[in-house]
Design an enzyme around this catalytic site. Structure first.
Site, PDB file in Angstrom:
ATOM      1  CE  LYS A   9      16.329 -28.976 -52.143  1.00 27.08           C
ATOM      2  NZ  LYS A   9      17.548 -29.020 -52.778  1.00 27.08           N
ATOM      3  CE1 TYR A  49      19.115 -23.878 -51.608  1.00 26.04           C
ATOM      4  CE2 TYR A  49      16.390 -23.643 -52.235  1.00 26.04           C
ATOM      5  CZ  TYR A  49      17.388 -24.411 -51.896  1.00 26.04           C
ATOM      6  OH  TYR A  49      17.048 -25.588 -52.061  1.00 26.04           O
ATOM      7  CG  PHE A  57      21.841 -23.838 -60.407  1.00 29.42           C
ATOM      8  CD1 PHE A  57      20.924 -24.354 -58.631  1.00 29.42           C
ATOM      9  CD2 PHE A  57      22.775 -24.582 -60.890  1.00 29.42           C
ATOM     10  CE1 PHE A  57      22.361 -24.318 -57.443  1.00 29.42           C
ATOM     11  CE2 PHE A  57      24.007 -24.389 -59.672  1.00 29.42           C
ATOM     12  CZ  PHE A  57      23.781 -24.361 -58.439  1.00 29.42           C
ATOM     13  NE  ARG A  85      25.328 -30.784 -45.975  1.00 27.85           N
ATOM     14  CZ  ARG A  85      24.848 -30.641 -46.619  1.00 27.85           C
ATOM     15  NH1 ARG A  85      23.841 -30.034 -46.835  1.00 27.85           N
ATOM     16  NH2 ARG A  85      26.589 -30.404 -47.953  1.00 27.85           N
ATOM     17  CB  THR A  91      23.873 -31.702 -53.762  1.00 23.19           C
ATOM     18  OG1 THR A  91      24.775 -31.259 -52.534  1.00 23.19           O
ATOM     19  CG2 THR A  91      23.426 -30.832 -54.062  1.00 23.19           C
ATOM     20  NE  ARG A 102      19.671 -34.287 -51.407  1.00 19.28           N
ATOM     21  CZ  ARG A 102      20.887 -33.695 -50.894  1.00 19.28           C
ATOM     22  NH1 ARG A 102      21.517 -34.062 -50.496  1.00 19.28           N
ATOM     23  NH2 ARG A 102      20.218 -32.154 -50.646  1.00 19.28           N
ATOM     24  CG  ASN A 112      18.282 -32.391 -53.924  1.00 19.53           C
ATOM     25  OD1 ASN A 112      17.731 -32.078 -53.985  1.00 19.53           O
ATOM     26  ND2 ASN A 112      19.679 -31.662 -54.189  1.00 19.53           N
ATOM     27  CG  HIS A 115      18.088 -27.462 -47.724  1.00 21.08           C
ATOM     28  ND1 HIS A 115      18.896 -27.050 -48.036  1.00 21.08           N
ATOM     29  CD2 HIS A 115      18.175 -27.014 -46.504  1.00 21.08           C
ATOM     30  CE1 HIS A 115      20.398 -26.406 -47.523  1.00 21.08           C
ATOM     31  NE2 HIS A 115      18.953 -26.087 -46.936  1.00 21.08           N
ATOM     32  CD  GLU A 126      20.389 -23.476 -44.827  1.00 19.37           C
ATOM     33  OE1 GLU A 126      19.223 -24.326 -44.348  1.00 19.37           O
ATOM     34  OE2 GLU A 126      20.612 -23.345 -45.574  1.00 19.37           O
TER      35      GLU A 126
HETATM   36  P1  CMP Z   1      19.694 -28.262 -52.174  1.00 19.47           P
HETATM   37  O1  CMP Z   1      20.899 -29.018 -50.890  1.00 19.47           O
HETATM   38  O2  CMP Z   1      18.805 -27.491 -51.279  1.00 19.47           O
HETATM   39  O3  CMP Z   1      21.076 -26.720 -51.853  1.00 19.47           O
HETATM   40  C1  CMP Z   1      21.046 -26.202 -53.077  1.00 19.47           C
HETATM   41  C2  CMP Z   1      20.069 -26.773 -54.378  1.00 19.47           C
HETATM   42  O4  CMP Z   1      19.950 -26.750 -55.570  1.00 19.47           O
HETATM   43  C3  CMP Z   1      20.696 -28.408 -54.382  1.00 19.47           C
HETATM   44  O5  CMP Z   1      20.568 -29.013 -52.869  1.00 19.47           O
HETATM   45  C4  CMP Z   1      20.510 -28.836 -55.335  1.00 19.47           C
HETATM   46  O6  CMP Z   1      19.038 -29.756 -55.563  1.00 19.47           O
HETATM   47  C5  CMP Z   1      20.023 -27.269 -56.709  1.00 19.47           C
HETATM   48  N1  CMP Z   1      21.220 -27.823 -57.533  1.00 19.47           N
HETATM   49  C6  CMP Z   1      22.622 -27.642 -57.294  1.00 19.47           C
HETATM   50  N2  CMP Z   1      23.524 -28.225 -58.013  1.00 19.47           N
HETATM   51  C7  CMP Z   1      22.268 -27.760 -59.395  1.00 19.47           C
HETATM   52  C8  CMP Z   1      21.748 -27.713 -60.801  1.00 19.47           C
HETATM   53  N3  CMP Z   1      23.478 -28.097 -61.808  1.00 19.47           N
HETATM   54  N4  CMP Z   1      20.973 -27.270 -61.644  1.00 19.47           N
HETATM   55  C9  CMP Z   1      20.035 -27.730 -60.353  1.00 19.47           C
HETATM   56  N5  CMP Z   1      20.277 -26.944 -59.767  1.00 19.47           N
HETATM   57  C10 CMP Z   1      21.186 -27.727 -58.701  1.00 19.47           C
END
Ligand code: CMP
Length: 143
Positions: A9, A49, A57, A85, A91, A102, A112, A115, A126
């Site tokens: 990211k 997404y 969010f 993963r 996450t 992470r 984080n 992805h 994807e």
């Molecule tokens: P990702 O695996 O890219 O898939 C969805 C993303 O949403 C996740 O990683 C996080 O980076 C993001 N995400 C999840 N929860 C929150 C949150 N509470 N606030 C902001 N981003 C979030």
């Protein structure tokens, strides 16, 4: 051969973590089938997404993922979806074990670092959103 979609990211790219992340998956024994540094349009971010569209969010997520270049990748190997993963960690980095990506490099859930597809269905969806068939490498069967 199973394939997954992984993406460093904007925070990971900005913090010069592309090499570290690629190295972890290479050393594990997975094969890189495609990669590109690219900007994500708002339209692509909303498609990628889409399952989070109703989450509070969502706007923040789209703003962040379009805020700078990402490094999009396709990796292949046995059980690569699940193992990648595990290597990424939970996450929310506060729950991610040490020695995961992470766990080692991230603090907040929004930023984080990486992805990764969470299922075979997501991986196929994807990969096709980000890569054309001809952008993916074919390896000799004997390797
Ligand atoms: P990702 O695996 O890219 O898939 C969805 C993303 O949403 C996740 O990683 C996080 O980076 C993001 N995400 C999840 N929860 C929150 C949150 N509470 N606030 C902001 N981003 C979030």
């Amino acid at each position: 051969m199973e394939k997954t979609f992984l993406m460093v990211k904007p925070d990971g790219v900005q913090r010069s973590l592309i090499g570290e992340i690629v190295s972890r998956f290479e050393k594990k024994g997975f094969r890189l089938a495609g990669a590109k540094l690219m900007a994500i349009s708002t339209e692509l971010a909303e498609q990628h997404y889409g399952e989070h569209k109703e989450r509070p969010f969502f706007g923040e997520l789209v703003d962040f993922i379009t805020s700078g270049p990402v490094f999009a990748m396709v990796w292949e190997g046995e059980n690569v979806i699940a193992v990648a993963r595990q290597m990424m960690g939970a996450t929310n980095p506060k729950d991610a074990a040490a020695a995961t990506i992470r766990g080692d490099f991230a603090v907040t859930v929004g930023k984080n670092i990486i992805h990764g597809s969470d299922s075979l269905e997501s991986a196929e969806r994807e990969i096709s959103l980000f890569f054309k068939e001809e952008e993916l490498a074919e390896y000799a069967k004997s390797i």
